[in-house]
Each structure stands twice: as structure tokens, then as C-alpha cells.
Scaffold this active site. Structure first.
Site, short mmCIF file in Angstrom:
data_model
loop_
_atom_site.label_atom_id
_atom_site.label_comp_id
_atom_site.label_asym_id
_atom_site.label_seq_id
_atom_site.Cartn_x
_atom_site.Cartn_y
_atom_site.Cartn_z
N GLY A 15 -19.42 26.98 -6.05
CA GLY A 15 -19.39 25.67 -6.65
C GLY A 15 -20.48 24.78 -6.06
N LYS A 38 -32.41 22.20 -11.26
CA LYS A 38 -32.10 23.55 -10.80
C LYS A 38 -33.44 24.24 -10.56
CE LYS A 38 -29.42 27.32 -10.36
NZ LYS A 38 -28.35 27.49 -9.40
N GLU A 115 -30.59 21.65 -6.91
CA GLU A 115 -29.70 22.76 -6.58
C GLU A 115 -30.52 24.03 -6.37
OE1 GLU A 115 -26.57 23.82 -9.39
OE2 GLU A 115 -26.25 25.70 -8.32
N GLY A 116 -30.32 24.66 -5.21
CA GLY A 116 -30.98 25.93 -4.95
C GLY A 116 -30.29 27.04 -5.73
N GLY A 118 -27.99 30.59 -5.24
CA GLY A 118 -27.22 31.36 -4.27
C GLY A 118 -26.98 30.61 -2.97
N ASN A 175 -15.32 22.09 -1.30
CA ASN A 175 -14.98 22.30 -2.71
C ASN A 175 -13.81 23.27 -2.83
OD1 ASN A 175 -15.15 22.17 -5.50
ND2 ASN A 175 -16.55 23.91 -5.61
N1 LIG Z 1 -13.39 22.26 -7.73
C1 LIG Z 1 -13.37 23.16 -8.69
N2 LIG Z 1 -12.29 23.25 -9.51
C2 LIG Z 1 -12.24 24.15 -10.50
N3 LIG Z 1 -13.23 25.01 -10.79
C3 LIG Z 1 -14.33 24.97 -10.01
C4 LIG Z 1 -14.46 24.06 -8.94
N4 LIG Z 1 -15.66 24.26 -8.36
C5 LIG Z 1 -16.25 25.25 -9.04
N5 LIG Z 1 -15.46 25.68 -10.02
C6 LIG Z 1 -15.75 26.77 -10.98
O1 LIG Z 1 -16.13 27.92 -10.22
C7 LIG Z 1 -17.21 28.59 -10.85
C8 LIG Z 1 -18.40 28.63 -9.89
O2 LIG Z 1 -18.83 27.31 -9.65
P1 LIG Z 1 -20.35 26.90 -9.73
O3 LIG Z 1 -20.99 27.45 -10.98
O4 LIG Z 1 -20.46 25.44 -9.52
O5 LIG Z 1 -20.90 27.72 -8.47
P2 LIG Z 1 -22.35 27.83 -7.91
O6 LIG Z 1 -22.27 27.98 -6.43
O7 LIG Z 1 -23.16 26.70 -8.43
O8 LIG Z 1 -22.86 29.20 -8.53
P3 LIG Z 1 -24.39 29.72 -8.62
O9 LIG Z 1 -24.70 30.36 -7.31
O10 LIG Z 1 -24.30 30.70 -9.76
O11 LIG Z 1 -25.26 28.56 -8.91
C9 LIG Z 1 -17.52 27.83 -12.13
O12 LIG Z 1 -16.83 28.42 -13.20
C10 LIG Z 1 -16.95 26.43 -11.85
O13 LIG Z 1 -16.54 25.75 -13.02
MG LIG Z 2 -24.79 26.81 -9.63
#
Ligand SMILES: Nc1ncnc2c1ncn2[C@@H]1O[C@H](COP(=O)(O)OP(=O)(O)OP(=O)(O)O)[C@@H](O)[C@H]1O
Ligand SMILES: [Mg+2]
Length: 223
Positions: A15, A38, A115-116, A118, A175
Site C-alpha cells: 500500500g 509514479k 511513488e517509487g 516496489g 497502513n
Molecule cells: N488501508 C487499506 N485498506 C484496504 N485496502 C488497502 C489498504 N491499503 C492498500 N490496500 C489495497 O492493497 C492492495 C495493494 O496496495 P497498493 O496498490 O497501494 O500497494 P503498493 O505498495 O502501492 O503496490 P506496488 O508496489 O504495486 O506499487 C491494493 O489493492 C489496495 O487497494
Molecule cells: Mg503502488
């Protein structure tokens, strides 16, 4: 004064995007214009769009007129490690291009969140990894900790790596990616003690109202 931050996380899918969108809303609630960028995206849907890029656009100030090349300098179709996706596409990820995008976004927005991809040490090709990118940009870093078993080690390693690069750790966000993490409060307290940066807020799991509602719990970009 316009300000940019580099958003990293304890892993992929912890997240980063979701809390970044909440941070963008928080900035806008405080009367600031905010842009979410991004740097490198990998993975597209049937219409060729990347989920993160679209989520960041939707959470950014609507009045901004930023071209796609600034919102997302590098986009690759397969959802694979970025440096492999870049190699397969015969593209070199150039940090100078990402730096120029941030600078251009700062000309329009008060707050720019990059946003980076991974986690903090994800390779990005011959210019280096995500940590090298943060260092090249010289931006303060915000760390998203996906609250789940294993996050203590990941969070502390990442915080250590950020500080070892002499980058400023502006704060961290907890998160709640799990609906119910056992001993959540204890884990949070441990991280508060051990991460040498302020906790900017806790993002609840699946809060009704989504990222705009989650934004109200963040202690940053004060009015
Ligand atoms: N607080 C939260 N409550 C519910 N769902 C969440 C929450 N945080 C993240 N998610 C869900 O978890 C999944 C992963 O979150 P997110 O895409 O933000 O991760 P990320 O770290 O940005 O991933 P990436 O490395 O692909 O960029 C998504 O489907 C997102 O909607
Ligand atoms: Mg992401």
C-alpha cells in the site's frame, strides 16, 4: 513553498499508492495543490492504463495540467520487476528524466509526491536502484509500513537504509493492509519506539469513504 517527497514502502503491495493518495487528499484538504507521480510503473490493464498512475491522478488536484510524461515517466506493460521490464522493452530508465518530471511538477503543485516502485532497494537499471534514485533527487522520504507479520524487520531495515544514504526520513505511515492484524497496537508501539522519525498516521483498513476519509487521520501538511 513547493515541496516534494519520495514515497517508499516496506515491500511491493504494502500500500504505497493507497497512502500516497491519502496524503494527496490531506494536502488538498489543507488548501495546497498536490500532484502524485509514479516514477516507474509496470503492469497495464486491457486499455493500457496502470492502476497506480490512475489512482494517483484521481487523488491529485484536478486543476493541474500535467502531461503523462510527468505523471509517469516510465510505463511498461508486463507486471514484472522494472529493470527487467525496461530491458525487455529496450528502454533505459534515466534518473535525470524522473528528476526533470519532479521539477516540472513542482512548478505547478505545492506538494509533489513521487511513488517509487516496489521496496527501497528495487533495481531500476544502470542508473541504480530506487535508493539511488531517492538520493539523486535528494528528496525527503516517507516510508509506508504495511502492517502485517514481518513488517518490523522490513520497516527497520528500510529506515536504516534510508538513513545510511543520509536522506531525511520525513516520517512513516502505518497502513493496515490486513483487516485484523493480531497485536496491532503492540506492533505499532514497537515501530514508534524504533523508527527514528515521526508517525504521520495510521491508515485504517478499508475505511468507508476511502482515501479521502483516511486522509483526515494524517498528521501532515497542517493548515
Ligand atoms: N488501508 C487499506 N485498506 C484496504 N485496502 C488497502 C489498504 N491499503 C492498500 N490496500 C489495497 O492493497 C492492495 C495493494 O496496495 P497498493 O496498490 O497501494 O500497494 P503498493 O505498495 O502501492 O503496490 P506496488 O508496489 O504495486 O506499487 C491494493 O489493492 C489496495 O487497494
Ligand atoms: Mg503502488
Amino acid at each position: 513553498m513547493a515541496k516534494a517527497f519520495f514515497i517508499t514502502g516496506t515491500d511491493t503491495e504494502v500500500g504505497k499508492t493507497y497512502p500516497t493518495c491519502a496524503l494527496l487528499h490531506r494536502a488538498r484538504q489543507a488548501g495546497l495543490t498536490a500532484a502524485g507521480l509514479k516514477a516507474v510503473a509496470a503492469g497495464v490493464d486491457a486499455s493500457g492504463k496502470n492502476e497506480d498512475v490512475e489512482a494517483l491522478r484521481a487523488a491529485s488536484s484536478p486543476e493541474l495540467t500535467l502531461p503523462e510524461s510527468i505523471r509517469n515517466p516510465y510505463l511498461f506493460s508486463p507486471a514484472i520487476a522494472p529493470h527487467i521490464a525496461a530491458r525487455e522493452a529496450c528502454v533505459k530508465i534515466e534518473f535525470a528524466v524522473i528528476e526533470a518530471a519532479v521539477q516540472q511538477a513542482l512548478q505547478q503543485a505545492d506538494v509533489v509526491l513521487l511513488e517509487g516502485a516496489g521496496g527501497f532497494r528495487i533495481p531500476l537499471g544502470t542508473d541504480g536502484d530506487s535508493a539511488d534514485l531517492a538520493q539523486k533527487l535528494g528528496l525527503p522520504v516517507m516510508l509506508v509500513v504495511g502492517m502485517r507479520l514481518g513488517c518490523l524487520n522490513h520497516a527497520l531495515l528500510t529506515a536504516e537504509a534510508i538513513l545510511a544514504r543520509r536522506l531525511s526520513l520525513a516520517g512513516w505511515i502505518a497502513n493496515n493492509i490486513r483487516p485484523d492484524m493480531p497485536f496491532h497496537a503492540d506492533n505499532l508501539a514497537t515501530l514508534k519506539t524504533l523508527i527514528p522519525a515521526p508517525l504521520l498516521g495510521v491508515i485504517p483498513h478499508a475505511l468507508p469513504g476511502g482515501v479521502a476519509a483516511a486522509a483526515r487521520g494524517l498528521d501532515v501538511f497542517e493548515e
